[in-house]
Each structure stands twice: as C-alpha cells, then as structure tokens.
Design an enzyme around this catalytic site. Structure first.
Site, PDB file in Angstrom:
ATOM      1  CD  GLU A  71      -2.996  -0.639  -0.294  1.00 19.20           C
ATOM      2  OE1 GLU A  71      -3.262   0.712  -0.144  1.00 19.20           O
ATOM      3  OE2 GLU A  71      -3.507  -1.543  -1.171  1.00 19.20           O
ATOM      4  CD  GLU A 102       5.739 -21.923   8.775  1.00 15.33           C
ATOM      5  OE1 GLU A 102       5.796 -22.137  10.553  1.00 15.33           O
ATOM      6  OE2 GLU A 102       4.898 -21.201   8.721  1.00 15.33           O
TER       7      GLU A 102
END
Length: 284
Positions: A71, A102
């Site tokens: 954003e 991960e």
C-alpha cells in the site's frame, strides 16, 4: 468449567463470540503503544537517511505484512524498492501455500544477501509464533550486517524478543479455532502494521491536512480522489482543480503549493525539494 466447542454454537452465537474475542485485540495493542512508538521512530530516522524498510514473514503473517507494504506505493508515493516485503516462498506464496517455505532459514539469509541488506536498513519480522525459522534467520542475518531489527509476534516473551532490537509481543491468548493465526493473531498484526506504517508516512510528510497528498492517480477512482483532495486543500472548483493537475501531470503537492503560495510550477518544485517534499513544513 466445561470447555465450549464452537462447532456446537448457532451462527448468531458464533458471530458474537468471534466479535467479542476480536474486541479484546485493540486493548491489547493499546498496551504496546510505547514500544510501537520506539519502532516507528527507529524506522523513521533510518528511512530519512536513505535506509529501506523490509518486512519479512511466512504464511498468513507474511501475507498480512505484504498487504501493508504494497500500500505504501499507490497510497503515499513511496518507492517500492525502499519499502517492501520478503515472503517465505517468494511471490508465489502470496497466493498459495509453498510447502516448508517458513522453515527455510537459508532462503531468508540468501534473499537478504541478494538485496544487499546493509546497516542503513530496517528488517521487520512478522511471526505469530514468534519463532518462525524464516523470520528468525532474517533477524539474525540483519544483526550480523548491522541493520536495525523489529520483531512482531503474538506470544509473550517470544524468541524474536531475544534477538530483535525492538520486540512488539502481543500475547493474544487462544484463538477461536486452534492454530488459526489469521484470526486474532492476524488482527493484532494488521493493527500494529497499520499504526507503524501510517505513523511513519505522516512523520515523513506524506499527509497534509489529513489527506494523502502523495496518492498515485493510477485509476479513475484515484484520479477523482486527487481532484477532491486539491479542492479540499484549496478553493478551486472541480474544473479548476482538474486543469491545474493536468498542467503539473497530477503532481498533487506541487499543485497545492502553486495555488496556496501563488508560485510557478518550477518554484513550487524547488521549494518542495528543499523541504523533503513535506508540505506541512512549508505551509505551517
């Protein structure tokens, strides 16, 4: 007390329970304001001096971090090479599960090497468990090269706390669905990241009179928003605002400055450059 099983609740009861549990998260985050402030100030000072803000995460935590970082470009005009997210498993992991990503400590270290992580940068590791191998490795390597480090977790006294320069630990307690870290943990992480990034952008002068004046007009909605912001911050009509923005190729800060101080385009750009693009420093 007998444990309540959520699958036995009616829809209305279930929704109320989820909502009640979610309400607790805001109060938990409130207790961490001071340490979040430390994180913002650290990142702000590093960014001012040319450093980068680099989120690192895996799975749900990584996707929440990626959403926040993405954003910064369209909303605040931030160069995406200076504020971004590294996701365990790469871009593919944004849309689907990448098996064992991960757990890859080597991938975290190598990716940071590839982007030439250095002492001017800030690594923000986001891990609900506070011990995700990918995130732990990212922080450890960042410490090795002298970069600043911030850890965000959803447990008390996390492993990240032991190695990160600043640790924001949010002990959220039990999830409504055991192990579902996109729930209360995800809400807590999103709230903290919202506060962290938005506060940074405001400190950097990307907001003027409560408006995101560095918004990038990349679609019709944002073009209209740019016009609306110019009208709000000046006394221009819709037509006048659009004409001025077209003249400056939709450079909103320049347009505001030209109108408010009666400057030419070149004069406004020079003045902005002298004040790091911060309108608030010019139009006090």
């Amino acid at each position: 007390m007998k444990e309540e099983f959520v699958e036995r609740l009616g829809t209305n009861e279930l929704l109320k329970k989820i909502n009640t549990l979610d309400k607790e998260i805001a109060f938990l985050v409130e207790e961490k304001i001071e340490v979040i402030e430390e994180a913002v100030e650290l990142a702000y000072q590093k960014f001012l001096k040319g450093g980068r803000i680099i989120y690192c995460g895996a799975g749900s935590s990584g996707r929440i971090a990626a959403m926040d970082a993405l954003e910064m470009g369209p909303t605040y005009g931030i160069d995406p090479t200076r504020y971004f997210c590294l996701l365990a498993g790469g871009k593919e992991a944004l849309f689907q599960v990448v098996e064992r990503a991960e757990d890859s400590e080597e991938q975290a270290k190598q990716t940071l090497k590839d982007i030439q992580l250095n002492a001017s940068d800030v690594v923000v590791a986001v891990a609900a468990s506070g011990r995700t191998p990918y995130c732990m490795a990212a922080i450890k390597y960042a410490v090795e090269v002298g970069a600043s480090t911030i850890g965000i977790s959803c447990v008390e006294a996390s492993e990240l706390m032991k190695i990160a320069e600043i640790a924001i630990d949010l002990p959220i307690g039990k999830e409504i669905v055991g192990g579902s870290t996109r729930m209360r943990a995800g809400t807590a992480q999103k709230l903290v990241l919202n506060m962290f990034s938005t506060s940074m952008m405001i400190r950097l002068g990307k907001v003027f009179e409560n408006s995101m004046v560095y918004v990038q007009p990349i679609n019709k909605k944002l073009v209209q928003r740019t016009i609306d912001i110019l009208r709000k911050t000046t006394k221009l009509s819709a037509k006048g605002a659009e004409q001025l923005l077209e003249e400056v190729y939709y450079d909103l800060p320049t347009a505001i400055l030209m109108n408010r101080k009666n400057l030419s385009q070149s004069e406004a750009k020079v003045l902005l450059a002298q004040h790091d693009g911060n309108l608030s420093k010019i139009l006090k």
